[in-house]
Scaffold this motif. Structure first.
Motif, mmCIF file in Angstrom:
data_model
loop_
_atom_site.group_PDB
_atom_site.id
_atom_site.type_symbol
_atom_site.label_atom_id
_atom_site.label_comp_id
_atom_site.label_asym_id
_atom_site.label_seq_id
_atom_site.Cartn_x
_atom_site.Cartn_y
_atom_site.Cartn_z
ATOM 1 N N SER A 45 -41.797 59.095 69.106
ATOM 2 C CA SER A 45 -41.148 60.362 68.550
ATOM 3 C C SER A 45 -41.816 61.439 69.110
ATOM 4 C CB SER A 45 -41.352 59.959 66.892
ATOM 5 O OG SER A 45 -42.641 60.050 66.648
ATOM 6 N N GLU A 46 -43.163 61.266 69.627
ATOM 7 C CA GLU A 46 -43.894 62.494 69.960
ATOM 8 C C GLU A 46 -43.540 62.853 71.560
ATOM 9 O OE1 GLU A 46 -45.637 64.295 67.618
ATOM 10 O OE2 GLU A 46 -44.183 62.853 66.507
ATOM 11 N N GLU A 67 -53.110 65.253 82.134
ATOM 12 C CA GLU A 67 -52.313 65.839 82.177
ATOM 13 C C GLU A 67 -51.987 66.338 83.473
ATOM 14 O OE1 GLU A 67 -51.190 68.660 79.283
ATOM 15 O OE2 GLU A 67 -52.426 68.250 77.697
ATOM 16 N N ALA A 97 -58.082 56.145 66.556
ATOM 17 C CA ALA A 97 -56.590 56.288 66.409
ATOM 18 C C ALA A 97 -56.421 55.434 67.829
ATOM 19 C CB ALA A 97 -56.227 57.739 66.384
ATOM 20 N N ASP A 153 -59.502 61.803 72.014
ATOM 21 C CA ASP A 153 -59.757 62.963 71.157
ATOM 22 C C ASP A 153 -59.508 64.013 72.510
ATOM 23 O OD1 ASP A 153 -61.520 65.256 70.512
ATOM 24 O OD2 ASP A 153 -62.637 63.747 69.212
ATOM 25 N N PRO A 154 -59.205 65.228 72.035
ATOM 26 C CA PRO A 154 -58.775 66.171 73.034
ATOM 27 C C PRO A 154 -60.097 66.659 73.853
ATOM 28 C CG PRO A 154 -57.997 67.105 70.871
ATOM 29 C CD PRO A 154 -58.734 65.686 70.693
ATOM 30 N N LYS A 208 -45.400 62.269 79.038
ATOM 31 C CA LYS A 208 -46.119 63.130 78.631
ATOM 32 C C LYS A 208 -47.435 62.679 77.713
ATOM 33 C CE LYS A 208 -45.330 66.514 74.741
ATOM 34 N NZ LYS A 208 -44.711 66.790 73.508
ATOM 35 N N TYR A 210 -52.037 63.300 72.327
ATOM 36 C CA TYR A 210 -53.393 63.293 71.859
ATOM 37 C C TYR A 210 -53.384 62.318 70.540
ATOM 38 C CZ TYR A 210 -54.554 65.971 75.834
ATOM 39 O OH TYR A 210 -54.768 66.316 77.179
ATOM 40 N N SER A 211 -54.128 61.094 70.468
ATOM 41 C CA SER A 211 -54.209 60.580 69.000
ATOM 42 C C SER A 211 -54.958 61.300 68.190
ATOM 43 C CB SER A 211 -54.366 59.035 69.281
ATOM 44 O OG SER A 211 -55.824 59.092 69.738
ATOM 45 N N GLY A 212 -56.131 62.295 68.810
ATOM 46 C CA GLY A 212 -57.093 62.739 68.040
ATOM 47 C C GLY A 212 -58.485 61.971 67.951
ATOM 48 N N SER A 213 -58.533 60.859 68.460
ATOM 49 C CA SER A 213 -59.796 60.187 68.080
ATOM 50 C C SER A 213 -59.935 58.778 68.625
ATOM 51 C CB SER A 213 -60.260 59.846 66.689
ATOM 52 O OG SER A 213 -59.193 59.046 66.094
ATOM 53 N N LYS A 224 -57.321 71.203 87.912
ATOM 54 C CA LYS A 224 -55.842 71.359 88.154
ATOM 55 C C LYS A 224 -55.091 70.638 88.930
ATOM 56 C CE LYS A 224 -56.763 74.845 84.902
ATOM 57 N NZ LYS A 224 -57.615 75.602 85.006
ATOM 58 N N TYR A 267 -62.323 64.595 74.929
ATOM 59 C CA TYR A 267 -62.502 63.447 76.022
ATOM 60 C C TYR A 267 -62.489 63.929 77.458
ATOM 61 C CZ TYR A 267 -63.097 60.051 72.192
ATOM 62 O OH TYR A 267 -63.343 59.392 71.159
ATOM 63 N N VAL A 268 -63.546 63.636 78.210
ATOM 64 C CA VAL A 268 -63.282 63.795 79.557
ATOM 65 C C VAL A 268 -61.909 63.349 80.127
ATOM 66 C CG1 VAL A 268 -64.123 63.344 81.811
ATOM 67 C CG2 VAL A 268 -65.727 63.901 80.188
ATOM 68 N N THR A 269 -60.981 64.026 80.437
ATOM 69 C CA THR A 269 -59.840 63.626 80.916
ATOM 70 C C THR A 269 -58.985 64.539 81.976
ATOM 71 O OG1 THR A 269 -57.306 63.060 80.368
ATOM 72 C CG2 THR A 269 -58.708 64.694 78.821
#
Lengths: 344, 638, 316
Positions: free
Chosen positions: C151-152, C171, C191, C163-164, C182, C185-188, C239, C166-168
Motif C-alpha cells: 500500500s505504501e 534511495e 519495525a 529508521d530514517p 520505492k 521507511y519503517s521508522g525503527s 547522491k 540510519y546510514v543508508t
C-alpha cells in the motif's frame, strides 16, 4: 461667587480627524449629515452651562443624547475636542496629568450606572480604594470607609464581596466610595437606571438626604424625567448633543423651550411642579381678597385646598410684595389640562 | 489539547468582503461559480497533468540551508552573535532548568509529593490536593519517578519563561493597539506551526539538550500565554476601569490594582493552557535529547514496545490531568488566606525534612498491554490490514496521485480561485503565496503527498467528529458519559497517540492518519456539540411548536445555525491533523514528516529537513487561511 | 543552592566581555575522581548491547555513574560539542562526521574498534531465495518488483528501510541502478525486525535493508541480495552511489574532554572489544528474553569473565 463648574462651548466629536470639524462649516451640519460626510459622530455640540456650588444640577436626555459623554468630559475621562471646562475657576483642559489625577482624587468623584466595583475586593476595600491610591494608611482608610458605609446604611456588610450584594446595595457602595475622598463635586452617571423602580425611589431619597447632610455640588445624569424633576435644582435638557434648555423644573414644565421639551414634559402632572408664579393673575380693581396671602413659590397642588376653601381670590406675594391673586379658575387648568402657560 | 480553540476570533476577516466578495451574490450564483471552478480545474487538470519528477535531493533551498548550517557550525564559538547572544541565551536557560530541576529533586520523593499536595491545597482546594498527591505517588508506582520529575522540571521552566515573556506581551497587546495588530499574524503562524517543524532550527542554534528543549517549548507555548492574557486584559469590564480612573488612579495602579486582579481567573487559565501545551511539547523534545518521559516514549516507539510506552504515556496523562485540574480549580477559586496557607505549607516542609524513602509498591502495565497488543496483532491482523489497504487504496492513493500529477501552477491557481470564492481575496492571496513558497522550496511532491494524507485524515476526522458531536448534542446522557473521555483526550500530548496507531497498523501513512484522527476528533466533537447546543432555545422551541420532527430540527434549524461552530471545527481539525500527520514521519508516514526526521538525524539531509519544516509551515498557513477565511466570512457573526 | 547560582551569575557578568562558547555552563569535568559518564544510546539493539555491558562494567566494577541518552547517531556527535555526550560505543563509518568533529572541531577522538564488523545490505527471507533462486542478484530485482508491491510503495516494489537516521544509500541506489522500487521507511529497527519475522512466518515477500551484527540472523535465515561490488571511493558522492555498502569496522568515538580527563572510564571504553557473537548474545537477552539492559549485561559479564577482564585498566 465662583461657579463650581463652568462649561464653555464644549464639543466632543468621535471619529477620524475629529479635530477638523469644530470651527469649520462642517460644524453646522446635522448629526446625520456629518456622519455621512466625514464618518464623525458629534456627541456633544457647543454646550455651555454653569453649576453653582451646592446645587443639584441634572443633565437629562434620551440615550444617545451625549449626556454620558458630557459628564465624562468634565474630568477628562473622555478628552473634549474643543471648548473649556473649569472647576472652581480652574481650567481642566490645561491641567497636567498629575494635576488632573489630583483633581480626580480629591475634588471630584463619580458614581456609575453599572457601579464599577472591583469584584475581587471586599466592600470595605472598594470604598477605601480611592484613599488607598492616594497613599492613605490602611487603618485610617478603613476607618473612613467604615464611616462612609455607615452613612449609606451598609454597616455590617464591610467584609462581603460586591457580588454578594443586591444591585441597590452595590450602588450604595458606589456612593460610599464616591463620598470617601470627601470631594467637592459628585458626578452621577445614570446611577439608578439599572435598579428596580422601588429601589430607585429609595436611592433618590438617599441622595436627597445625603445632599442635605453633606451639601456637595451634584451633577446628576439621567434619562428619567421624574427623577430629574424630583432631584434637580436645575435641569439641562440635552438632545443630539445640544443643550436645548437649562432651567428649574418648573421652567421646563411651564415654559418648554421647544416642541422637544414640551413633548418630554407633556405627561408631567403640572400641579406638582408649577408654582403659583405661573398662574397668578393681576388683581382686578376693587376685588375682594382673602386675608392671608400665599407665597409665590408654593406648588399649585399645595395651594388648592386653601384657594378652594377660601371661595375668594387669594393674594400671592413675593416676600412682602404682592404680585397678584389666584382663584380656582387659575388653578384648575393646571390640575386638569395641558394648556401652555406663560409666566407673567 | 485544547490549544487551537484558544485562537480568539479577532476582527472578522469578512471585513474584506461586503460588496467585493463573490459570495454575497446569493447562494445560487456562488454555487454556479463553484461548479464552473471545479469544471475548469478538472479540465485544466486533464489537459496539463503530468508525472512529476521526484523531488530533487539537491534543490537550491536545501543548499542554502546547508550553507547556513555550515556557517553556524563554523562560527558557533567565534561569531559575536553566538558568543554574546545565542550562547548566553542557552546558558541562561540552562541555569534556569538546572535550578528548577535541583529544587524539585532536592525536595526528595516524599517532600515533592507533600509540597505538590500542599500547594494544590492552598491554591485549588482539597479535591485537587488529593488528586495531586495521588498523581505524584503514581509516578513512583509506575517506576517513572525520575523521568516524571525531569519532565515536570522542563515543563515548569518553560512555563515560567512563557509567563514571564507572555504576560507582559499579552498586556501590551491588549493595551497598545499597534502592538496587538503587529502580534496577531505572528501568533497566528506560531499557533499553526507543527511541533516538529521547530526542532531542526532549534538544534542548529541551541544544539541539543534541555536548553534547546525549553526554548522550543517556550516558542510553542508562548502564543497561548500571550493570547489568553490579551483576552483576559481586554475583557476587564471597562466600567470598573473607568471608575478607578475617575478616582485618580495612575496607569500603573490601574494595571496592578484593577486590570490584573480582575483578569486573575483568565490569567490562571492562561497558565493552565500554557502548561498543557508546554507539556505536550516537552515530550516531543525528547527527540533532541531532552530528558524525561518523552525518552521512554521515543524508545518504546523505536522498539514498537507498546507496553513500555503505555506506562510512560499513562504517567504523562496523569501529569497532564493533575496540572490541568489543579490550575483549573485555582482559576475558579481564591487561594487560602495566609493564616491557613502557612500551616499547610509548613506541614509540607516538615515532610521534606523527614527521612522518608521512596519505597512504593511497583505496578507496571507493560506486560499485560504487550500481551493484549500481541493478541490484537494476531487476531485482528486481517481486519486492520483490510482497513489499512482499503483506505490507502481507494482514498489515499488516488487523492495523492491526483495532487502529485497536478502541475504546481494549476494547484496555485485552484487555491487562488477556491480561496477567492470562500475566504475573501486576502486569505486567497496568502494561501496562494504559501503554495508558491512550497513549490519554491523544491519539495512539491512531498508536500502534495503530505497534503493528501492530511486531507484524508481531515475527512475522516470530520466525519467521525461531526457525527459524534451531533450525537452528543442530541443525547444528554451520551454527552455526560463522553465528556470525561474528551477531557482526558484533550489533555494528552500528541505524541502519545502514535502508540495505539502503531500497534494496530504498523508503520505506514495510514498509521499517521489513524493517530491524527484520534488526536483531532475530541476538539471537533466539542466544537460541534457546543455549536449545536448554542442554538438559542427559543428558536428550537419555535421550530418544535411548528411541528418539526427531530430530524428536521437537526437539518433545518440546528445544523444551519451551528454553521459557525462546524466551520471552526473544520479549521481546527485540519490544523491539528497537519501537526499529527507530520509527527507521523516517525512511524513511516513519509513525505515532509520524514524529511524533517531525516533532517535532524542525517547531516547530508539537514538542508532538506529545514526546507521541509518551512514547507510544513507554509502548508499549515495555506490550509488555515482557506478554512479560517471560510468560517470567518460566512459564519454567523459573533 | 541560591548562593551558588548567584555566584554563577556574577561569574557570568564578569565573563561577559569574553562571550559564551557553546559549551559554557557544562559541569566541570570530574578529572580523576569517580564521576559521571554520559553514554549516547543509538537506536538499535546491537548498540544497546555494547552500551549495556560498558555501563555495567563502569558502574559495578569501576564505580562510575553512567547517564544514558537516547539519541540518533548524528545528534550524538553534536553532543560531543555541547558536553552532553562522552562516548558513542558503536559507530558505523560516518567519515564526514569524523572529519568535522575529530579533525576540524577537535572535540572528539577515535577510541578504537569494537571488534565487530558491520555489514549493511538488502535481504530477502530464505523462502524467497528458495522459490526464486535468481532473486538474490540485483539485476533480476526489477523482474520481481510486482511481488513486493504494498500500500505504501505506489505501484512499485517496496524496499523497506529502517529508521530514517540510519546510514543508508538506498534511495540513491534505487535511482542509480534504475530499479523499479520505492524506499519505504519503517521508522525503527523493531519495525524492520517485525516485518522480517512476519515475512518468514507468513511467507510474505519482503525486500529489506538490514545489517549485521544482528541477533535475528541466529534465529532465522535471510539471504543477502548482491549489489554491484564495493570499490574504494565508489560511495564518495552520496547522491551518485551505485555500489554495495562497504564492510564497516565498527568503532568507538569519545569526546576529547573524556579522553583527556576520563581516566579509568576512558581506558575501559578504549579497551572494549568483542565479537559479533558476543553482541548477538546480549542482543538476544535484551530483545527476546525480556531482560533489562542491566540484567542482560550482568548475565553476560558473569559468563564471560575472560573476555572483559582485560578491558579493566590496570590498578582497578
Amino acid at each position: 461667587m465662583t461657579p463650581a463648574i463652568t462649561v464653555t462651548n464644549l464639543w466632543k466629536v468621535f471619529g477620524p480627524r475629529a479635530d477638523r470639524v469644530v470651527g469649520t462649516p462642517l460644524a453646522g451640519l446635522s448629526r446625520a449629515e456629518l456622519r455621512e460626510r466625514t464618518g464623525c459622530l458629534v456627541a456633544v455640540r457647543d454646550v455651555s452651562f454653569e453649576v453653582r456650588p451646592g446645587e443639584v444640577f441634572v443633565v437629562m436626555g434620551l440615550s444617545g443624547s451625549g449626556k454620558s459623554t458630557l459628564v465624562r468630559c468634565l474630568t477628562r475621562l473622555i478628552e473634549p475636542t474643543s471648548g473649556e471646562v473649569c472647576l472652581d475657576g480652574e481650567p481642566v483642559r490645561a491641567m497636567s496629568a498629575k494635576r488632573l489625577r489630583e483633581l480626580r482624587r480629591h475634588r471630584v468623584a463619580m458614581v456609575f450606572q453599572h457601579f464599577g466595583l472591583l469584584p475581587h475586593r471586599q466592600v470595605l476595600d472598594n470604598v477605601a480604594y480611592g484613599l488607598e491610591i492616594q497613599g492613605v494608611g490602611r487603618a485610617e482608610r478603613h476607618r473612613r470607609a467604615a464611616q462612609m458605609l455607615a452613612l449609606v446604611g451598609l454597616t455590617g456588610h464591610e467584609h462581603q464581596l460586591p457580588e454578594q450584594l443586591s444591585g441597590g446595595m452595590q450602588q450604595r457602595v458606589g456612593l460610599a466610595r464616591a463620598l470617601a475622598t470627601d470631594p467637592e463635586v459628585l458626578l452621577f452617571d445614570e446611577p439608578f437606571s439599572a435598579l428596580d423602580p422601588l429601589i430607585r425611589r429609595d436611592m433618590q431619597t438617599e441622595v436627597r438626604r445625603l445632599h442635605a447632610e453633606v451639601g456637595k455640588t451634584l451633577v446628576f445624569i439621567t434619562h428619567d424625567l421624574t427623577e430629574a424633576l424630583s432631584l434637580g435644582d436645575r435641569i439641562a435638557v440635552l438632545r443630539d448633543g445640544e443643550l436645548v434648555q437649562v432651567g428649574a423644573p418648573e421652567d421646563l414644565v411651564g415654559a418648554p423651550a421647544d416642541g422637544y421639551v414640551a413633548d418630554f414634559v407633556r405627561d408631567v402632572p403640572r400641579a406638582d411642579v408649577l408654582t403659583l408664579r405661573w398662574v397668578t393673575r393681576p388683581a382686578a380693581d376693587g376685588e375682594e381678597c382673602d386675608d392671608v396671602p400665599l407665597p409665590q413659590d408654593t406648588v399649585i397642588r399645595d395651594a388648592v385646598p386653601r384657594v378652594l376653601r377660601s371661595g375668594r381670590p387669594v393674594p400671592v406675594v413675593d416676600g412682602d410684595r404682592r404680585v397678584g391673586v389666584v382663584d380656582a379658575e387659575q388653578l384648575l387648568p393646571a390640575l386638569l389640562g395641558h394648556r401652555r402657560q406663560v409666566p407673567t | 489539547m485544547t490549544r487551537p480553540e484558544l485562537r480568539p476570533g479577532g476582527p472578522p476577516a469578512g471585513r474584506t468582503g461586503g460588496g467585493d466578495r463573490w459570495g454575497v451574490r446569493g447562494p445560487w450564483s456562488t454555487r454556479t461559480i463553484f461548479a464552473i471552478l471545479v469544471v475548469a480545474a478538472a479540465g485544466a487538470y486533464l489537459g496539463f497533468r503530468s508525472t512529476p519528477a521526484a523531488d530533487s535531493a539537491d534543490a537550491a533551498a536545501f543548499r542554502f540551508f546547508d550553507s547556513v548550517r555550515e556557517w553556524v557550525d563554523a562560527n558557533r564559538d567565534s561569531h559575536p552573535l553566538f558568543l554574546f547572544g545565542v550562547n548566553y541565551l542557552r546558558l541562561g536557560v540552562r541555569l534556569l532548568v538546572e535550578a528548577v530541576s535541583a529544587a524539585l529533586t532536592g525536595l526528595g520523593f516524599a517532600g515533592l509529593v507533600a509540597v505538590a499536595g500542599a500547594v494544590s491545597l492552598v491554591l485549588a482546594g482539597w479535591r485537587a490536593a488529593l488528586l495531586a498527591v495521588a498523581g505524584f505517588l503514581s509516578f513512583a508506582v509506575l517506576g517513572l519517578w525520575t523521568e516524571s520529575v525531569d519532565t515536570l522540571a522542563l515543563t515548569l521552566a518553560a512555563v515560567l519563561l512563557s509567563v514571564l515573556i507572555g504576560v507582559p506581551l499579552g498586556i501590551l497587546a491588549a493595551r497598545v493597539r499597534w502592538i496587538g495588530s503587529a502580534l496577531r499574524p505572528v501568533l497566528d503562524v506560531m499557533q499553526i506551526l507543527p511541533t516538529f517543524a521547530y526542532l531542526a532550527p532549534m538544534t542548529l542554534l541551541f544544539l541539543i539538550g534541555s536548553p534547546a528543549a525549553v526554548i522550543a517549548t517556550l516558542i510553542y507555548a508562548v502564543p497561548v500565554t500571550i493570547r489568553i492574557t490579551q483576552l483576559g486584559i481586554a475583557g476587564v469590564a471597562p466600567v470598573t476601569v473607568e471608575a478607578a480612573a475617575a478616582q485618580g488612579s495612575t496607569r500603573w495602579q490601574l494595571l496592578t490594582k484593577v486590570r490584573l486582579p480582575m483578569a486573575r481567573p483568565v490569567l490562571v487559565l492562561a497558565v493552565n493552557q500554557t502548561i498543557m501545551v508546554a507539556l505536550s511539547m516537552v515530550v516531543v523534545t525528547a527527540l533532541i535529547d531532552a530528558p524525561g518521559l518523552g525518552q521512554n516514549i521515543v524508545r518504546a516507539l523505536e522498539r514498537v514496545n507498546v507496553g513500555a510506552a503505555f506506562d510512560a504515556g499513562l504517567a504523562i496523562v496523569i501529569m497532564a490531568v493533575v496540572l490541568d485540574r489543579v490550575t483549573t480549580a485555582a482559576s475558579r477559586r481564591r487561594p487560602l488566606p495566609w493564616r491557613l496557607a502557612v500551616p499547610v505549607l509548613a506541614a509540607a516542609a516538615l515532610v521534606v525534612l523527614l527521612p522518608i524513602g521512596d519505597r512504593v509498591p511497583a505496578l507496571s502495565f507493560a506486560a499485560p498491554v504487550n500481551r493484549l497488543t500481541a493478541w490484537v496483532e494476531l487476531h485482528w491482523y486481517a481486519g486492520t490490514e483490510w482497513l489499512k489497504n482499503t483506505v490507502t487504496g481507494y482514498l489515499l492513493n488516488p487523492l495523492e496521485n491526483l495532487l502529485v500529477t497536478t502541475p504546481w501552477w494549476l494547484f496555485v491557481l485552484f487555491v487562488l480561485g477556491f480561496g477567492l470564492l470562500i475566504a475573501g481575496w486576502r486569505a486567497a492571496l496568502v494561501a496562494a503565496a504559501a503554495a508558491v513558497g512550497v513549490a519554491a522550496l523544491g519539495l512539491w511532491v512531498h508536500a502534495m503527498q503530505t497534503l493528501a494524507t492530511v486531507l484524508v485524515a481531515t475527512a475522516l476526522t470530520l466525519l467521525g467528529g461531526v457525527w459524534a458531536g451531533i450525537s452528543c448534542a442530541r443525547h444528554d446522557r451520551l454527552a455526560t458519559a463522553v465528556r470525561p473521555l474528551l477531557d482526558a483526550a484533550q489533555t494528552m500530548p500528541s505524541f502519545v497517540y502514535l502508540l495505539p496507531a502503531v500497534a494496530l497498523f504498523g508503520a505506514s501513512r495510514f498509521t499517521a492518519i489513524v493517530a491524527a484522527v484520534i488526536f483531532a476528533v475530541p476538539p471537533v466533537v466539542r466544537l460541534v456539540e457546543r455549536g449545536i447546543r448554542d442554538v438559542p432555545p427559543t428558536v428550537v422551541e419555535a421550530a418544535l411548536s411548528a411541528g418539526s420532527t427531530p430530524r428536521q430540527l437537526l437539518w433545518k434549524v440546528q445544523l444551519p445555525m451551528a454553521r459557525g461552530g462546524l466551520l471552526l471545527a473544520a479549521n481546527q481539525g485540519i490544523v491539528m491533523v497537519l501537526g499529527m500527520v507530520v509527527v507521523g514521519g516517525l512511524v513511516g508516514a513519509g513525505a515532509l514528516g520524514y524529511d524533517v526526521v531525516a533532517g535532524f538525524s542525517q547531516r547530508e539531509d539537514f538542508g532538506r529537513g529545514l526546507a521541509a519544516g518551512f514547507a510544513i509551515v507554509l502548508l499549515g498557513v495555506l490550509l488555515d487561511r482557506l478554512t479560517q477565511g471560510f468560517h470567518r466570512s460566512k459564519g454567523p457573526s459573533s | 543552592m541560591r548562593i551558588s547560582y548567584v555566584a554563577v551569575v556574577c561569574l557570568l557578568l564578569t565573563a561577559g566581555c569574553q562571550g559564551a562558547t557553546s559549551d559554557s555552563g557544562d559541569p566541570a569535568p570530574s578529572a580523576g575522581s569517580k564521576g559521571t559518564v554520559n553514554l549516547a544510546i543509538n537506536p538499535w539493539v546491537g548498540y544497546e548491547s555494547n552500551a549495556a555491558v560498558i555501563e555495567y562494567l563502569l558502574e559495578k566494577k569501576l564505580g562510575y555513574t553512567v547517564e544514558t541518552k537516547n539519541l540518533k547517531e548524528e545528534i550524538s556527535w553534536q553532543g560531543f560539542e555541547t558536553g552532553e555526550v562522552d562516548a558513542i560505543v558503536e559507530n558505523w563509518g560516518h567519515d564526514d562526521l569524523k572529519k568535522t568533529y575529530i579533525e576540524e572541531k577537535k572535540v572528539a577522538v577515535d577510541a578504537g574498534p569494537t571488534g565487530n564488523t558491520g555489514i549493511i545490505g538488502w535481504y530477502v527471507p530464505q523462502w524467497m531465495a528458495d522459490q526464486y533462486p535468481d532473486i538474490t542478484d540485483w539485476k533480476n530485482l526489477n523482474k520481481y518488483a510486482g511481488l513486493f508491491k504494498t500500500s505504501e510503495s505506489g505501484g512499485k516494489g517496496q524496499l523497506l528501510d529502517g529508521d530514517p537516521s540510519y546510514v543508508t544509500n538506498d534511495e540513491a541506489l534505487v535511482a542509480n541502478l534504475k530499479l523499479n522500487y520505492k524506499v519505504v521507511y519503517s521508522g525503527s529497527e523493531a519495525a524492520l525486525i517485525k516485518a522480517a519475522q512476519q515475512a518468514t512466518a507468513q511467507k510474505k515477500p519482503l525486500l529489506f535493508y538490514f545489517y549485521e551484527p544482528q541477533w535475528l540472523f541466529a534465529k532465522e535465515k535471510y539471504v543477502r541480495v548482491k549489489l554491484p561490488e564495493y570499490t574504494a571511493g565508489c560511495d564518495a558522492d552520496p547522491k551518485k552511489v551505485a555500489c554495495d555498502y562497504p564492510e564497516y569496522v565498527l568503532d568507538k568515538i569519545v569526546s576529547k574532554k573524556f579522553a583527556d580527563t576520563g581516566g579509568a572510564a576512558y581506558q575501559l571504553v578504549k579497551n572494549f572489544k568483542w565479537t559479533n557473537d558476543d553482541q548477538n548474545l546480549v542482543s538476544d537477552y535484551l530483545t527476546n528474553q525480556g531482560m533489562t539492559p542491566e540484567r542482560a549485561a550482568e548475565k553476560w559479564v558473569t559468563e564471560h569473565e575472560a573476555t572483559w577482564k582485560p578491558w579493566i585498566p590496570a590498578g582497578n
